[in-house]
Scaffold this motif. Structure first.
Motif: not given
Length: 176
Positions: A91-101
């Protein structure tokens, strides 16, 4: 009274519990990332789930932790490898691209799919709850903390009153 409401849910989970999963045609590792880390932070839900050819879902592991983005992504990548998963979903709602990066720093080759929550947690969980009621989702072993969250997660769930976010449940929903 609240405990009495949980009994049917606990019985259902026990009925759906299995010792092993059949051959699975798809396996995913799902992340519901916490926004912060530290002692008082929400956990990051990390669930491993699979699907067999007969369209039955299997919860294979609950690896949820309270940790930094790096710790969460390292754990998810390890699960991806250990379970020979097809991809990691987050889920990218909180953190946006942070997880993928962060995932790309840990292992640039891991297949990744971002999901965006456009509806509330309860609304997203309703179709998954229906799958459980139809007997189409099974737990391979016991996952006490996940199952406690599942039983407490009702339409009137209030994270402020409960003192936690249902991150394990949310990760399970994204996985399934």
């Amino acid at each position: 009274p609240h405990e009495l409401q949980l009994l049917p849910h606990l019985r259902l989970l026990e009925q759906l519990r299995v010792r092993t999963a059949p051959d699975l045609v798809r396996i995913v590792v799902s992340i519901d990332p916490g926004v912060t880390s530290g002692e008082d932070a929400d956990e990051s839900g990390i669930i491993v789930a699979g699907k067999c050819a007969q369209d039955q879902g299997y919860i294979l592991d609950d690896l949820s932790i309270r940790g930094t983005p790096d710790e969460v992504c390292r754990r998810a990548v390890k699960a991806y490898r250990d379970y020979q998963a097809d991809c990691i979903v987050a889920e990218t709602n909180n953190g946006g691209e942070m997880v993928e990066n962060t995932l790309r720093l840990v292992d640039p080759s891991v297949p990744y799919s971002a999901v965006w929550a456009s509806r509330g947690k309860v609304t997203r969980a309703e179709p998954i709850s229906a799958l459980y009621e139809q007997g189409r989702v099974h737990h391979v072993g016991a996952f006490p903390r996940l199952e406690d969250q599942m039983c407490a997660f009702t339409v009137d769930f209030d994270r402020r009153v409960m003192g936690y976010s249902p991150d394990r449940v949310d990760a399970l929903v994204w996985a399934l």
